[in-house]
Motif scaffolding. Structure first.
Motif, short mmCIF file in Angstrom:
data_model
loop_
_atom_site.label_atom_id
_atom_site.label_comp_id
_atom_site.label_asym_id
_atom_site.label_seq_id
_atom_site.Cartn_x
_atom_site.Cartn_y
_atom_site.Cartn_z
N SER A 1 44.14 41.89 153.83
CA SER A 1 45.23 42.76 153.38
C SER A 1 45.33 42.73 151.85
O SER A 1 45.49 43.78 151.20
CB SER A 1 46.55 42.33 153.99
OG SER A 1 47.60 43.13 153.53
N ASP B 1 42.43 44.72 150.44
CA ASP B 1 42.66 46.17 150.57
C ASP B 1 43.68 46.65 149.53
O ASP B 1 43.50 47.71 148.91
CB ASP B 1 43.14 46.51 151.98
CG ASP B 1 42.05 46.35 153.03
OD1 ASP B 1 40.86 46.33 152.66
OD2 ASP B 1 42.41 46.25 154.23
N SER B 2 44.73 45.88 149.35
CA SER B 2 45.75 46.25 148.36
C SER B 2 45.17 46.26 146.95
O SER B 2 45.47 47.15 146.15
CB SER B 2 46.94 45.28 148.42
OG SER B 2 47.60 45.40 149.65
N ASN C 1 43.03 49.39 146.56
CA ASN C 1 43.89 50.56 146.39
C ASN C 1 44.48 50.61 144.98
O ASN C 1 44.54 51.68 144.37
CB ASN C 1 45.01 50.57 147.43
CG ASN C 1 44.50 50.89 148.82
OD1 ASN C 1 43.45 51.49 148.98
ND2 ASN C 1 45.24 50.46 149.83
#
Length: 81
Positions: free
Chosen positions: A25, A28-29, A32
């Motif tokens: 997570s 992914d953050s 992004n």
């Protein structure tokens, strides 16, 4: 006992799985965020280009206005003359 060892192994497995999920997570953050920063950089470049175009247009208009004002002043001077 065997049951307590099995329970401890199960808890460790669950904790490891949660850590792995959190790591994915966070990755992914971060990806992004990296994309968004790239978008902001591109938008900033586009804004700079546009503002330079506006500045150049205004500079041209000021120059043209000066020319017209001088021509009008010369015309008025000739008409009075």
């Amino acid at each position: 006992t065997t049951a307590s060892v099995a329970a401890a192994v199960e808890e460790q497995s669950v904790a490891t799985s949660e850590i792995s999920g959190s790591t994915h997570s966070a990755y992914d953050s971060t990806r992004n965020l990296q994309k968004e920063v790239g978008n902001i950089q591109n938008d900033t470049k586009e804004t700079l280009t546009a503002s330079e175009g506006v500045r150049n247009a205004v500079t041209g208009m000021v120059h043209d206005t000066d020319v017209v004002m001088k021509e009008v002043a010369a015309f008025i001077s000739r008409m009075r003359g």
